[in-house]
Design a protein around this motif. Structure first.
Motif, PDB file in Angstrom:
ATOM      1  N   UNK A  46       0.826  -1.203   0.000  1.00 11.02           N
ATOM      2  CA  UNK A  46       0.000   0.000   0.000  1.00 11.02           C
ATOM      3  C   UNK A  46       0.862   1.255   0.000  1.00 11.02           C
ATOM      4  N   UNK A  47       0.322   2.305  -0.617  1.00 12.64           N
ATOM      5  CA  UNK A  47       0.972   3.612  -0.619  1.00 12.64           C
ATOM      6  C   UNK A  47      -0.095   4.682  -0.484  1.00 12.64           C
ATOM      7  N   UNK A  48       0.254   5.735   0.235  1.00 13.01           N
ATOM      8  CA  UNK A  48      -0.637   6.880   0.399  1.00 13.01           C
ATOM      9  C   UNK A  48       0.173   8.134   0.090  1.00 13.01           C
ATOM     10  N   UNK A  49      -0.338   8.957  -0.813  1.00 14.79           N
ATOM     11  CA  UNK A  49       0.312  10.234  -1.134  1.00 14.79           C
ATOM     12  C   UNK A  49      -0.719  11.331  -0.935  1.00 14.79           C
ATOM     13  N   UNK A  50      -0.380  12.281  -0.066  1.00 15.61           N
ATOM     14  CA  UNK A  50      -1.274  13.402   0.219  1.00 15.61           C
ATOM     15  C   UNK A  50      -0.552  14.698  -0.109  1.00 15.61           C
ATOM     16  N   UNK A  51      -1.316  15.646  -0.633  1.00 19.26           N
ATOM     17  CA  UNK A  51      -0.751  16.948  -0.959  1.00 19.26           C
ATOM     18  C   UNK A  51      -1.555  18.051  -0.315  1.00 19.26           C
ATOM     19  N   UNK A  52      -0.897  19.185  -0.077  1.00 16.25           N
ATOM     20  CA  UNK A  52      -1.562  20.345   0.500  1.00 16.25           C
ATOM     21  C   UNK A  52      -0.930  21.608  -0.060  1.00 16.25           C
ATOM     22  N   UNK A  53      -1.756  22.648  -0.191  1.00 20.72           N
ATOM     23  CA  UNK A  53      -1.258  23.954  -0.623  1.00 20.72           C
ATOM     24  C   UNK A  53      -1.476  24.966   0.500  1.00 20.72           C
ATOM     25  N   UNK A  54      -1.557  24.475   1.730  1.00 21.04           N
ATOM     26  CA  UNK A  54      -1.814  25.344   2.873  1.00 21.04           C
ATOM     27  C   UNK A  54      -0.686  26.365   3.023  1.00 21.04           C
ATOM     28  N   UNK A  55      -1.065  27.606   3.298  1.00 23.67           N
ATOM     29  CA  UNK A  55      -0.072  28.659   3.501  1.00 23.67           C
ATOM     30  C   UNK A  55       0.609  29.113   2.222  1.00 23.67           C
ATOM     31  N   UNK A  56       0.023  28.765   1.066  1.00 24.75           N
ATOM     32  CA  UNK A  56       0.574  29.210  -0.203  1.00 24.75           C
ATOM     33  C   UNK A  56       1.818  28.455  -0.646  1.00 24.75           C
ATOM     34  N   UNK A  57       2.124  27.350   0.028  1.00 19.51           N
ATOM     35  CA  UNK A  57       3.265  26.521  -0.363  1.00 19.51           C
ATOM     36  C   UNK A  57       2.768  25.111  -0.669  1.00 19.51           C
ATOM     37  N   UNK A  58       3.478  24.444  -1.564  1.00 19.67           N
ATOM     38  CA  UNK A  58       3.109  23.077  -1.932  1.00 19.67           C
ATOM     39  C   UNK A  58       3.825  22.093  -1.019  1.00 19.67           C
ATOM     40  N   UNK A  59       3.086  21.111  -0.538  1.00 22.04           N
ATOM     41  CA  UNK A  59       3.656  20.077   0.316  1.00 22.04           C
ATOM     42  C   UNK A  59       3.064  18.733  -0.092  1.00 22.04           C
ATOM     43  N   UNK A  60       3.933  17.732  -0.235  1.00 23.44           N
ATOM     44  CA  UNK A  60       3.502  16.375  -0.531  1.00 23.44           C
ATOM     45  C   UNK A  60       4.096  15.445   0.505  1.00 23.44           C
ATOM     46  N   UNK A  61       3.310  14.482   0.931  1.00 21.07           N
ATOM     47  CA  UNK A  61       3.772  13.463   1.869  1.00 21.07           C
ATOM     48  C   UNK A  61       3.395  12.105   1.287  1.00 21.07           C
ATOM     49  N   UNK A  62       4.344  11.167   1.317  1.00 23.37           N
ATOM     50  CA  UNK A  62       4.062   9.800   0.860  1.00 23.37           C
ATOM     51  C   UNK A  62       4.421   8.821   1.964  1.00 23.37           C
TER      52      UNK A  62
END
Length: 124
Positions: A46-62
């Motif tokens: 299994x793999x989970x990849x989540x992204x966020x643009x909170x605070x005007x910056x791009x963030x990805x976590x896998x």
């Protein structure tokens, strides 16, 4: 737990690997926690990849399960191309990776690129 169940219910399968990829409005700690808990709940490959643009910056976590990393799919490798899309780089450990960049508007296309990258890594 509700969000983890919701995430786990949104899986797509690629070559026996269950993948969750989604954009979530959350900070880095929340993304990390959610990704790790969802991978644990899914179990197996299994793999989970989540992204966020909170605070005007791009963030990805896998997050990748141990059986999946043993197949050669690591979290930083999974994020490598998506990191370039958001204007940054990827790093971390085999089971948990991060990417950050300045292109907050690119988070959705970056997250949407993950299934193709997973297939590539599985094909070797």
């Amino acid at each position: 737990a509700g969000r983890v169940d919701e995430m786990a219910g949104a899986t797509v399968s690629h070559d026996g690997v269950r993948l969750v990829h989604s954009v979530v409005d959350a900070d880095a700690d929340t993304l990390r926690d959610l990704a790790q808990k969802t991978v644990e709940k899914l179990g197996g490959d299994a793999a989970v990849v989540l992204g966020s643009a909170q605070g005007g910056k791009a963030l990805l976590v896998a997050a990748c399960s141990k059986p999946l990393t043993e197949r050669g799919v690591t979290a930083p490798a999974l994020l490598e191309r998506a990191a370039a899309v958001i204007g940054g780089g990827a790093g971390g450990k085999p089971g948990l990776g991060f990417a950050g960049g300045k292109l907050a508007d690119a988070v959705l296309p970056a997250v949407e690129s993950i299934p193709a990258r997973l297939e590539e890594l599985l094909a070797g």
